[in-house]
Write a protein that holds these residues in place. Structure first.
Motif, mmCIF file in Angstrom:
data_model
loop_
_atom_site.group_PDB
_atom_site.id
_atom_site.type_symbol
_atom_site.label_atom_id
_atom_site.label_comp_id
_atom_site.label_asym_id
_atom_site.label_seq_id
_atom_site.Cartn_x
_atom_site.Cartn_y
_atom_site.Cartn_z
ATOM 1 N N ASP A 1 0.827 -1.214 0.000
ATOM 2 C CA ASP A 1 0.000 0.000 0.000
ATOM 3 C C ASP A 1 0.856 1.256 0.000
ATOM 4 N N VAL A 2 2.029 1.125 0.595
ATOM 5 C CA VAL A 2 2.938 2.270 0.674
ATOM 6 C C VAL A 2 4.291 1.863 0.102
ATOM 7 N N ILE A 3 4.800 2.662 -0.815
ATOM 8 C CA ILE A 3 6.093 2.364 -1.427
ATOM 9 C C ILE A 3 6.959 3.620 -1.390
ATOM 10 N N VAL A 4 8.204 3.448 -0.982
ATOM 11 C CA VAL A 4 9.156 4.553 -1.021
ATOM 12 C C VAL A 4 10.244 4.174 -2.022
ATOM 13 N N VAL A 5 10.460 5.034 -3.001
ATOM 14 C CA VAL A 5 11.347 4.699 -4.111
ATOM 15 C C VAL A 5 12.658 5.469 -4.041
ATOM 16 N N ALA A 6 13.750 4.740 -4.181
ATOM 17 C CA ALA A 6 15.063 5.372 -4.253
ATOM 18 C C ALA A 6 15.439 5.559 -5.715
ATOM 19 N N GLY A 7 15.896 6.749 -6.058
ATOM 20 C CA GLY A 7 16.336 7.030 -7.423
ATOM 21 C C GLY A 7 17.811 7.362 -7.444
ATOM 22 N N ARG A 8 18.250 7.887 -8.575
ATOM 23 C CA ARG A 8 19.688 8.138 -8.719
ATOM 24 C C ARG A 8 20.195 9.250 -7.806
#
Lengths: 398, 263
Positions: free
Chosen positions: A277-284
């Motif tokens: 339900d909750v997603i935290v995304v790491a990017g460059r």
């Protein structure tokens, strides 16, 4: 053969003309232009170049097919031992919407062994007719046998368009079937619509960049498209049912395959980002591998899962199963927070159906801000520790 | 055992921008590389050769400069290469591409195993492999994550499915698409690179194809047509926030609270 003819005398600036080509397929030499095999016939040079310099010549008209002979929108039923994959319902919902516009029926094609009992459920999601091919030989997915059944179905029903879920099976079966009918297949459509003449309008991210393409299959039937899970909305379960179930017969010799399934091993159930339900995304924007912990901590503090963009997976920092985007997973969480993610079209296609999108990026012009509900210009290294602190002291996870 | 690996040259970067004024795609055409997914297919081919003997051939389709990926493959252990190139092949969609590739493969030789990467980074469709198998009328297995063994007339592999792993025997000739991480691709060898830098490659054009119907190739042979390209549009309700770290953290926190993600 349609081709591009270059009229050298009309070229004012050969270098500028060559620079127009997005695929580098125009070569300039001594002020003359030649077109190489890199040409994708996008015809930008025709439209944007000096008038008349590049001419599009179509020397033979292909006879038009009779589109009225192909009717209805079909959906391939993706399932494991009769347990229907939810992408099927989403596609049935979409098919119903499209079929209503052209006043045609919705079909479902259900292939497997011992599955007949599960066919009724498909009627509740709007199928007007479910074709069931239930044979012991079809217990396992064998591409040759399944393609033969698909072929039988198409020849019998002649659907105008076929939607297939972009699952492990769909991604193999749809291309094989499309090739058998020498017809077009558009992968991973994000938007589908239909014209009055039954041409399916297929929209997807294209050319590996920040660009969308609208694709038609104007002179071939059936038209085929794959769609990923969680891209279309799931339809409501309808209590009253008016559709029918029909058996699809096939000659036994058509089910022969040069593949044998020797055994099946269940995969251990993993916590996946697909259902979170909750997603935290790491990017460059995450500079070092150990800094991922910061993003992970934020995910944990919200009871969510960590995910990432492709570069971090390619660098080996994050498990490929946690990659969001066209070459990773498509997710539809209630909340997604992107941290230092620039927002390529491929990535956005995998997450833009999230209910709430919070994007944090230090670049106020980041593409992700066009998709975000809350676009926050900030350095992730400053704001995330602060935010985690606030959450830890201020509240509990619901 | 004769192994063929299908490889493709893709743009080195997928940063593509649209020129707002002209609507033209801006892309640096000079910067290109081998599709990263193909490295895994190539590595699989070379490992199979090392273990069971035979040869590894590579084939690619594209503009003349695409031959660079063949030489890259030589430096990683491929034995011979072919380039399929012709202006008549331009503008090909998945169907026309798979048709052209399969015609080129027929011209190139008979193979026991054809290996493809899972997908490309520029098209991202993952469809060309299965369509080539259909054009060649051979069995195919996608998402291969492990090779168990090769027997006289077949290969045993693990296919990765969403809920399980299927152990599959597939008879030759066959086509496999392999997953990332099946094997770690090796680095190109400098020695091999020097040895093979002048190696001859086969070049196939339209006149080499068995099927001489021009309408089956390139744009004309493509059932799908791109009607228009456009920058993605967004209809989101948006708020742009700027400020000090403290202010922003509070705002995010309050929003999460208001939307009931935290109590």
């Amino acid at each position: 053969m349609a081709k591009l003819v270059v009229h050298q005398e009309k070229i004012t600036d050969a270098k500028a003309l060559a620079a127009l080509c997005p695929f580098g397929a125009m070569q300039e030499k001594d002020g003359k232009i030649t077109i190489t095999a890199g040409c994708r016939m996008c015809r930008i040079c025709v439209k944007k170049g000096p008038k008349g310099a590049v001419e599009y010549v179509e020397d033979k008209k292909v006879p038009a097919i009779d589109k009225t002979k192909w009717r209805g929108i079909a959906v391939y039923v993706d399932h494991v031992d009769g347990a229907v994959h939810p992408v099927t319902y989403e596609l049935l919902g979409k098919a119903k919407e499209l079929a209503a516009k052209i006043h045609q029926p919705v079909y479902a094609l259900f292939i497997g062994s011992n599955i007949e009992h599960a066919a009724e459920e498909l009627l509740h999601y709007g199928a007007d007719k479910v074709y069931v091919c239930d044979k012991p030989e079809l217990e396992y997915f064998k591409i040759e046998a399944y393609t033969s059944v698909f072929e039988e179905f198409i020849n019998k029903v002649k659907p105008s368009a076929i939607l297939v879920g972009a699952t492990s099976v769909g991604r193999q079966l749809a291309p094989r079937t499309a090739a058998r009918f020498n017809t077009g297949l558009t992968a991973d459509c994000t938007i589908l619509d239909i014209k009055e003449n039954t041409d399916l309008v297929q929209i997807r991210p294209a050319f590996g960049g920040n660009i969308m393409a609208e694709i038609l299959t104007p002179n071939n039937r059936p038209q085929m498209a794959t769609v990923r899970y969680k891209v279309m909305d799931a339809p409501k379960w309808i209590d009253s049912v008016s559709g029918q179930i029909e058996k699809l017969e096939i000659a036994e010799e058509k089910l022969k395959a040069n593949i044998e399934v020797l055994g099946i091993t269940q995969k251990p159930k993993e916590k996946t980002i697909d259902a979170a339900d909750v997603i935290v995304v790491a990017g460059r924007g995450v500079k070092k591998r150990q800094d991922l912990k910061l993003i992970e901590d934020l995910a944990k503090s919200l009871g969510g899962e960590l995910a990432s963009t492709r570069p971090l997976v390619e660098a080996g920092w994050v498990d490929p199963k946690r990659q969001i985007g066209l070459s990773g997973r498509t997710v539809r969480p209630k909340l997604i927070i992107t941290c230092g993610v620039s927002g390529s079209v491929q990535f956005v296609a995998g997450m833009n159906h999230a209910e709430t999108i919070i994007a944090i990026n230090s670049d106020p012009k980041a593409a992700i801000f066009k998709t975000a509900n809350y676009a926050i210009t900030a350095d992730i290294y400053d704001i995330i520790p602060e935010l985690i602190q606030k959450i830890k002291t201020g509240g509990t996870i619901l | 055992m004769k192994i063929l690996v299908c490889i493709k040259q893709v743009p080195g970067t997928n940063k593509v921008e649209v020129d707002e004024k002209t609507g033209v795609l801006k892309r640096n055409g000079a910067d290109s590389k081998m599709n990263p997914y193909d490295l895994y297919a190539l590595e699989t081919g070379v490992r199979l050769k090392e273990k069971y003997g035979g040869t590894v051939s590579v084939i690619t389709m594209g503009p003349p400069q695409a031959k660079a990926v063949l030489y890259e493959a030589f430096s990683m252990g491929a034995d011979e290469g072919a380039l399929i190139t012709d202006r008549k092949f331009g503008g090909a969609d998945v169907l026309a591409t798979s048709r052209t590739l399969s015609q080129g493969i027929k011209r190139f030789g008979d193979f026991d195993i054809i290996l493809c990467g899972l997908q490309t980074t520029d098209g991202d469709t993952a469809q060309v492999g299965p369509e080539v198998a259909e054009q060649l009328k051979i069995p195919s297995v996608c998402n291969v994550q492990r090779i168990e063994k090769v027997e006289k007339d077949n290969i045993i592999v693990d296919m990765d499915m969403p809920q399980d792993i299927e152990r599959i025997k597939i008879y030759f000739p066959c086509l496999l698409t392999v997953q990332k991480d099946i094997y770690q691709p090796r680095l190109p060898s400098y020695l091999k690179q020097k040895e093979t830098s002048k190696k001859d490659i086969d070049v196939f054009t339209f006149s080499d194809m068995e099927d001489q119907d021009e309408n089956k190739y390139g744009l004309n042979g493509s059932p799908t047509h791109v009607q228009r390209i456009f920058p993605p549009v967004s209809d989101k309700v948006q708020q742009h926030w700027q400020g000090t770290t403290e202010e922003l953290a509070v705002k995010i926190y309050e929003t999460l609270k208001e939307k009931k993600f935290i109590a």
